[in-house]
Design an enzyme around this catalytic site. Structure first.
Site, short mmCIF file in Angstrom:
data_model
loop_
_atom_site.label_atom_id
_atom_site.label_comp_id
_atom_site.label_asym_id
_atom_site.label_seq_id
_atom_site.Cartn_x
_atom_site.Cartn_y
_atom_site.Cartn_z
N THR A 6 -5.24 7.30 -5.04
CA THR A 6 -5.35 7.47 -3.59
C THR A 6 -4.52 8.67 -3.13
O THR A 6 -4.95 9.48 -2.31
CB THR A 6 -4.86 6.21 -2.87
N GLU A 11 0.83 -1.21 0.00
CA GLU A 11 0.00 0.00 0.00
C GLU A 11 0.86 1.26 0.00
O GLU A 11 0.53 2.26 -0.64
CB GLU A 11 -0.92 0.00 1.22
#
Lengths: 365, 365
Positions: free
Chosen positions: B239, B186
């Site tokens: 993101t 991530e």
């Protein structure tokens, strides 16, 4: 669902009826009966035994216990509170024929007896006005929770009044409505009509204020072995002042930390995971600011954690400090170490130890 | 607790041992046996049947399904996510004798095959290095979740890798450790090592990130009739960018509203109170900012609420939008109205309907 209470003229038992229908003023149709004999001061008559179309009058007098409460509960600022079992006010409410409200307090108490300046008077007046009651009230307050203590002093009187007046009116209001009335008392006391003390005082247990607009309360389960120890240093911290020192803006990243803890606390209460409850009792936002108002706060906290408490923090807006423990024995140890920390200060203090009160306000004899 | 898998040379069943003790390299003492025959590609031998001191080799190849996930879940920004059942990546991991990592992706895919630039490569390398593995890996990724979709594309590959490599290593890492490894993926994908996608992908169900320091994950119960409908408009929202537009400071009063909703959402999931879940899915902080990146967000929301959804919001950092419903029928109606809103836009989109996936990553044949 309304409840009506009456004394049966045949069996002389005080009875409560759950399923009833108002036909006209003071005439009710009763469908079934339940034996719940805890009512006090009831002056009710019933024309017939176990039949329909009974004429009743509601009770004229009621005595209640209104519990102290711990609001904020560390990370859950403004949204969560719980009620205590061993500490609270006692209040007696008596109907008056004249539509006035009078208040009496024990000699030496500093409480106002002017009903416009006393939270009980303000709450009672709003309820009687809303219900268009044809009677007045005398309220006697045996105040056992010191104002400004941080364990819901104004909330106990407000919640106790809401509960008792509702009984005298024949249970015309729902719990949520009672909490809204009791919030009028909180507004008078602190300037802020908050619900996180009055809700647990009325509902018992842990009460979550999910939303203020509209007001929505959720009762959260209480793990069986949860005990609370509270130390109340006898210095006054006014809710109004301790709210003023809070910052209006907070960092998003601190808020995220806080809501992780709030979610953990709720999950811990549901799953009876005491350690999770403890780890979640961590407040990065309000405690760092308000703790400066409480002498030896960090010494207290270190001491109760060392003694085995799950966690704790400032009770309400202080100065009381609470700790939650698993089991009475640990809660007693926590009381001992709190005592040790404060014994050296010269400040007067009380220490309370209590299970979580699951009932809330109750009628007493 | 470690798990070791082997094929018994006597009964030929593939068995898994829960209680075992490593005596020396590749020699384990088995205490009891369990029948769990879901392993694939296992090449294990055992010297004796139901006895101690068996010699084993771990499996050499594994194929897994790694689910898409919905993170943030409206009010629970950065702390909560859940896994889907019907959408996810498929990945095959094969041991190599040489200590290298190679990656293959289907023709036409834009995924990097350089293991240093692919989340699967980064996660696998960290795990093999930590475990001091004496083998390398070939990873084939059948990417079925489009990057930048907001339903955990990078998380699926990261979580799938963590899960599968752990199996190839002989289950040496705990779930929390796997989630930490997956967070490295991530970090590569978005710059932020967040856990609210990889945790539900690995644990299944609703996963609460109670704390990041130290990392603590709590699995929250899933009400049986909860369904999710997700629309994925095929525009890419990174993101990293959607995080940049968030304000660093928020109002304390908005934070209090938000944590009431978070507490309500957790209470609703535990108590299976679908309406409470719905009322709690209200985000006053992130949604108002991020929704500007999603065409017709408010039309979508109004449509799915009208169709009977409990509530919903932006999935992850968008552009996907999710809605939770009670029952499959309502979730299908929600899919229909989402389709109606987007049909007129000219934007390509997919709509997924899924139960909540309680298992997380799973081995497939």
């Amino acid at each position: 669902m309304n409840f009506y209470f009456f004394r049966c003229s045949k069996c002389l038992g005080i009875r409560q009826n759950e399923k009833s229908k108002k036909l006209q003023k003071d005439i009710f149709q009763f469908n079934d009966f339940m034996d719940r004999h805890y009512l006090v001061g009831t002056q009710l008559t019933v024309a017939a035994h176990c039949t329909i179309n009974a004429t009743i009058r509601f009770m004229d007098k009621i005595k209640i216990f209104a519990p102290a409460t711990v609001a904020n509960v560390s990370c859950a600022f403004d949204i969560l509170g719980f009620a205590l079992e061993s500490v609270g006010d006692e209040m007696i409410f008596s109907k008056l024929d004249e539509k006035v409200i009078t208040i009496s307090v024990p000699l030496g108490s500093n409480l106002p007896s002017n009903p416009e300046k006393n939270v009980a008077g303000v709450v009672a007046k709003a309820m009687l006005d809303t219900a268009k009651a044809d009677f007045g009230l005398h309220i006697h307050i045996d105040k056992r929770i010191m104002p400004g203590s941080g364990i819901g002093s104004s909330a106990a009187s407000s919640a106790g009044t809401a509960y008792a007046v509702n009984k005298l009116l024949g249970n015309v209001f729902s719990d949520t409505e009672l909490i809204k009335f009791a919030m009028l008392g909180e507004a008078l006391a602190s300037g802020i009509p908050h619900a996180d003390n009055v809700a647990p005082a009325i509902m018992g247990g842990f009460a979550l204020v999910r939303s203020y607009h509209p007001l929505e309360l959720i009762k959260i389960p209480v793990p069986d072995e949860l005990y609370c120890t509270v130390i109340h240093p006898q210095i006054e911290v006014k809710t109004e002042n301790s709210r003023k020192i809070l910052k209006k803006n907070i960092l998003l990243k601190d808020a995220v930390t806080q809501w992780g803890n709030i979610a953990g606390l709720i999950a811990g209460l549901y799953s009876k995971d005491y350690d999770l409850i403890g780890r979640s009792l961590d407040d990065k936002i309000v405690e760092p600011v308000r703790s400066i108002l409480i002498p030896l706060f960090f010494e207290l906290k270190q001491a109760f954690l060392s003694a085995g408490a799950l966690g704790g923090g400032i009770s309400g807006s202080g100065p009381s400090v609470f700790a939650l423990s698993k089991g009475k024995h640990t809660a007693e140890n926590v009381a001992d170490v709190m005592d040790s920390v404060y014994a050296k200060t010269g400040i007067d203090y009380d220490i309370h130890l209590s299970k979580i009160n699951e009932q809330g306000v109750k009628i007493i004899i």
